[in-house]
Motif scaffolding. Structure first.
Motif, PDB file in Angstrom:
ATOM      1  N   ASP A  71     -32.207 -29.801 -25.947  1.00 46.19           N
ATOM      2  CA  ASP A  71     -32.845 -29.375 -24.697  1.00 46.19           C
ATOM      3  C   ASP A  71     -33.256 -30.550 -23.820  1.00 46.19           C
ATOM      4  OD1 ASP A  71     -32.496 -26.747 -25.457  1.00 46.19           O
ATOM      5  OD2 ASP A  71     -34.585 -26.453 -26.059  1.00 46.19           O
ATOM      6  N   GLN A  72     -33.834 -31.572 -24.410  1.00 54.64           N
ATOM      7  CA  GLN A  72     -34.325 -32.712 -23.639  1.00 54.64           C
ATOM      8  C   GLN A  72     -33.173 -33.426 -22.931  1.00 54.64           C
ATOM      9  OE1 GLN A  72     -36.423 -35.608 -25.993  1.00 54.64           O
ATOM     10  NE2 GLN A  72     -36.815 -36.936 -24.258  1.00 54.64           N
ATOM     11  N   ILE A  73     -32.056 -33.619 -23.608  1.00 55.13           N
ATOM     12  CA  ILE A  73     -30.907 -34.297 -23.021  1.00 55.13           C
ATOM     13  C   ILE A  73     -30.251 -33.405 -21.970  1.00 55.13           C
ATOM     14  CG2 ILE A  73     -28.668 -35.390 -23.462  1.00 55.13           C
ATOM     15  CD1 ILE A  73     -31.096 -36.917 -24.592  1.00 55.13           C
ATOM     16  N   ALA A  74     -30.122 -32.120 -22.262  1.00 52.41           N
ATOM     17  CA  ALA A  74     -29.551 -31.182 -21.297  1.00 52.41           C
ATOM     18  C   ALA A  74     -30.381 -31.162 -20.013  1.00 52.41           C
ATOM     19  CB  ALA A  74     -29.454 -29.783 -21.896  1.00 52.41           C
ATOM     20  N   SER A  75     -31.697 -31.159 -20.156  1.00 49.86           N
ATOM     21  CA  SER A  75     -32.581 -31.198 -18.984  1.00 49.86           C
ATOM     22  C   SER A  75     -32.408 -32.493 -18.204  1.00 49.86           C
ATOM     23  CB  SER A  75     -34.037 -31.045 -19.412  1.00 49.86           C
ATOM     24  OG  SER A  75     -34.252 -29.776 -19.961  1.00 49.86           O
ATOM     25  N   LYS A  76     -32.237 -33.600 -18.907  1.00 48.09           N
ATOM     26  CA  LYS A  76     -32.032 -34.895 -18.261  1.00 48.09           C
ATOM     27  C   LYS A  76     -30.723 -34.899 -17.478  1.00 48.09           C
ATOM     28  CE  LYS A  76     -32.845 -39.321 -17.602  1.00 48.09           C
ATOM     29  NZ  LYS A  76     -33.880 -39.785 -16.705  1.00 48.09           N
ATOM     30  N   ILE A  77     -29.673 -34.331 -18.050  1.00 44.83           N
ATOM     31  CA  ILE A  77     -28.380 -34.251 -17.357  1.00 44.83           C
ATOM     32  C   ILE A  77     -28.522 -33.434 -16.078  1.00 44.83           C
ATOM     33  CG2 ILE A  77     -26.044 -33.284 -17.512  1.00 44.83           C
ATOM     34  CD1 ILE A  77     -26.160 -34.035 -20.543  1.00 44.83           C
ATOM     35  N   ILE A  78     -29.187 -32.293 -16.169  1.00 43.50           N
ATOM     36  CA  ILE A  78     -29.388 -31.437 -14.994  1.00 43.50           C
ATOM     37  C   ILE A  78     -30.228 -32.159 -13.947  1.00 43.50           C
ATOM     38  CG2 ILE A  78     -30.505 -29.310 -14.193  1.00 43.50           C
ATOM     39  CD1 ILE A  78     -29.497 -28.062 -16.893  1.00 43.50           C
ATOM     40  N   SER A  79     -31.262 -32.853 -14.365  1.00 42.53           N
ATOM     41  CA  SER A  79     -32.105 -33.612 -13.444  1.00 42.53           C
ATOM     42  C   SER A  79     -31.301 -34.700 -12.731  1.00 42.53           C
ATOM     43  CB  SER A  79     -33.286 -34.218 -14.203  1.00 42.53           C
ATOM     44  OG  SER A  79     -34.057 -35.028 -13.368  1.00 42.53           O
ATOM     45  N   LEU A  80     -30.468 -35.405 -13.474  1.00 40.47           N
ATOM     46  CA  LEU A  80     -29.626 -36.440 -12.863  1.00 40.47           C
ATOM     47  C   LEU A  80     -28.658 -35.842 -11.849  1.00 40.47           C
ATOM     48  CD1 LEU A  80     -28.883 -38.633 -15.995  1.00 40.47           C
ATOM     49  CD2 LEU A  80     -30.146 -39.359 -13.954  1.00 40.47           C
ATOM     50  N   ILE A  81     -28.094 -34.697 -12.172  1.00 40.42           N
ATOM     51  CA  ILE A  81     -27.182 -34.022 -11.240  1.00 40.42           C
ATOM     52  C   ILE A  81     -27.919 -33.616  -9.974  1.00 40.42           C
ATOM     53  CG2 ILE A  81     -25.873 -31.882 -10.899  1.00 40.42           C
ATOM     54  CD1 ILE A  81     -24.865 -32.281 -13.787  1.00 40.42           C
ATOM     55  N   GLU A  82     -29.127 -33.098 -10.116  1.00 39.01           N
ATOM     56  CA  GLU A  82     -29.917 -32.728  -8.933  1.00 39.01           C
ATOM     57  C   GLU A  82     -30.201 -33.942  -8.066  1.00 39.01           C
ATOM     58  OE1 GLU A  82     -33.158 -30.749 -10.899  1.00 39.01           O
ATOM     59  OE2 GLU A  82     -32.157 -28.796 -10.784  1.00 39.01           O
ATOM     60  N   THR A  83     -30.494 -35.078  -8.670  1.00 45.99           N
ATOM     61  CA  THR A  83     -30.730 -36.316  -7.920  1.00 45.99           C
ATOM     62  C   THR A  83     -29.457 -36.763  -7.211  1.00 45.99           C
ATOM     63  OG1 THR A  83     -32.464 -36.996  -9.452  1.00 45.99           O
ATOM     64  CG2 THR A  83     -31.452 -38.731  -8.119  1.00 45.99           C
ATOM     65  N   ILE A  84     -28.333 -36.725  -7.905  1.00 43.83           N
ATOM     66  CA  ILE A  84     -27.052 -37.102  -7.303  1.00 43.83           C
ATOM     67  C   ILE A  84     -26.741 -36.192  -6.133  1.00 43.83           C
ATOM     68  CG2 ILE A  84     -24.541 -37.139  -7.699  1.00 43.83           C
ATOM     69  CD1 ILE A  84     -25.264 -38.058 -10.610  1.00 43.83           C
ATOM     70  N   ASN A  85     -26.929 -34.890  -6.302  1.00 45.44           N
ATOM     71  CA  ASN A  85     -26.676 -33.936  -5.221  1.00 45.44           C
ATOM     72  C   ASN A  85     -27.552 -34.222  -4.015  1.00 45.44           C
ATOM     73  OD1 ASN A  85     -24.785 -32.639  -6.825  1.00 45.44           O
ATOM     74  ND2 ASN A  85     -26.111 -30.919  -7.328  1.00 45.44           N
ATOM     75  N   HIS A  86     -28.828 -34.491  -4.265  1.00 44.15           N
ATOM     76  CA  HIS A  86     -29.767 -34.781  -3.169  1.00 44.15           C
ATOM     77  C   HIS A  86     -29.318 -36.037  -2.418  1.00 44.15           C
ATOM     78  CE1 HIS A  86     -33.489 -35.090  -0.939  1.00 44.15           C
ATOM     79  NE2 HIS A  86     -33.578 -36.347  -1.342  1.00 44.15           N
ATOM     80  N   ASN A  87     -28.942 -37.059  -3.151  1.00 44.61           N
ATOM     81  CA  ASN A  87     -28.487 -38.306  -2.529  1.00 44.61           C
ATOM     82  C   ASN A  87     -27.199 -38.105  -1.743  1.00 44.61           C
ATOM     83  OD1 ASN A  87     -30.691 -39.621  -3.603  1.00 44.61           O
ATOM     84  ND2 ASN A  87     -29.556 -40.500  -5.319  1.00 44.61           N
ATOM     85  N   ALA A  88     -26.301 -37.275  -2.253  1.00 49.49           N
ATOM     86  CA  ALA A  88     -25.039 -37.013  -1.565  1.00 49.49           C
ATOM     87  C   ALA A  88     -25.281 -36.243  -0.266  1.00 49.49           C
ATOM     88  CB  ALA A  88     -24.094 -36.236  -2.462  1.00 49.49           C
ATOM     89  N   GLU A  89     -26.204 -35.299  -0.303  1.00 50.29           N
ATOM     90  CA  GLU A  89     -26.513 -34.514   0.893  1.00 50.29           C
ATOM     91  C   GLU A  89     -27.216 -35.363   1.943  1.00 50.29           C
ATOM     92  OE1 GLU A  89     -28.709 -31.240  -0.690  1.00 50.29           O
ATOM     93  OE2 GLU A  89     -26.926 -30.313  -1.556  1.00 50.29           O
ATOM     94  N   ALA A  90     -28.007 -36.317   1.510  1.00 45.41           N
ATOM     95  CA  ALA A  90     -28.742 -37.182   2.433  1.00 45.41           C
ATOM     96  C   ALA A  90     -27.839 -38.211   3.095  1.00 45.41           C
ATOM     97  CB  ALA A  90     -29.884 -37.897   1.714  1.00 45.41           C
ATOM     98  N   ALA A  91     -26.725 -38.519   2.441  1.00 44.44           N
ATOM     99  CA  ALA A  91     -25.818 -39.561   2.956  1.00 44.44           C
ATOM    100  C   ALA A  91     -24.964 -39.098   4.096  1.00 44.44           C
ATOM    101  CB  ALA A  91     -24.911 -40.051   1.834  1.00 44.44           C
TER     102      ALA A  91
END
Length: 82
Positions: free
Chosen positions: A62-82
């Motif tokens: 669960d902890q690693i899966a949550s980390k992967i999802i969190s990283l994806i959300e950060t990547i998505n946010h950065n991509a949308e901001a660019a």
């Protein structure tokens, strides 16, 4: 692709991953390389469930899966901001 690998470096470098987990992480990175973003819910759908029927939750604690999802959300946010 390098940016995606850097984003997931903590998971890739600090965990001992099995072959399915490596394929899954490669699939995420390749998808991001082609599409630029990925919705976290897709980690529970094909093509990711082709690797494991329950997707990210079936491959990682669960902890690693949550980390992967969190990283994806950060990547998505950065991509949308660019």
């Amino acid at each position: 692709m390098q940016a995606a690998k850097l984003a997931f470096a903590e998971i890739l470098n600090n965990q001992t991953l099995n072959a399915q987990q490596i394929r899954f992480m490669d699939a995420i990175i390749n998808y991001l390389n082609v599409k630029g973003i990925i919705e976290p819910s897709m980690l529970f759908e094909a093509p990711f469930t082709d690797i494991n029927l329950t997707g990210v939750a079936g491959l990682f604690e669960d902890q690693i899966a949550s980390k992967i999802i969190s990283l994806i959300e950060t990547i998505n946010h950065n991509a949308e901001a660019a």
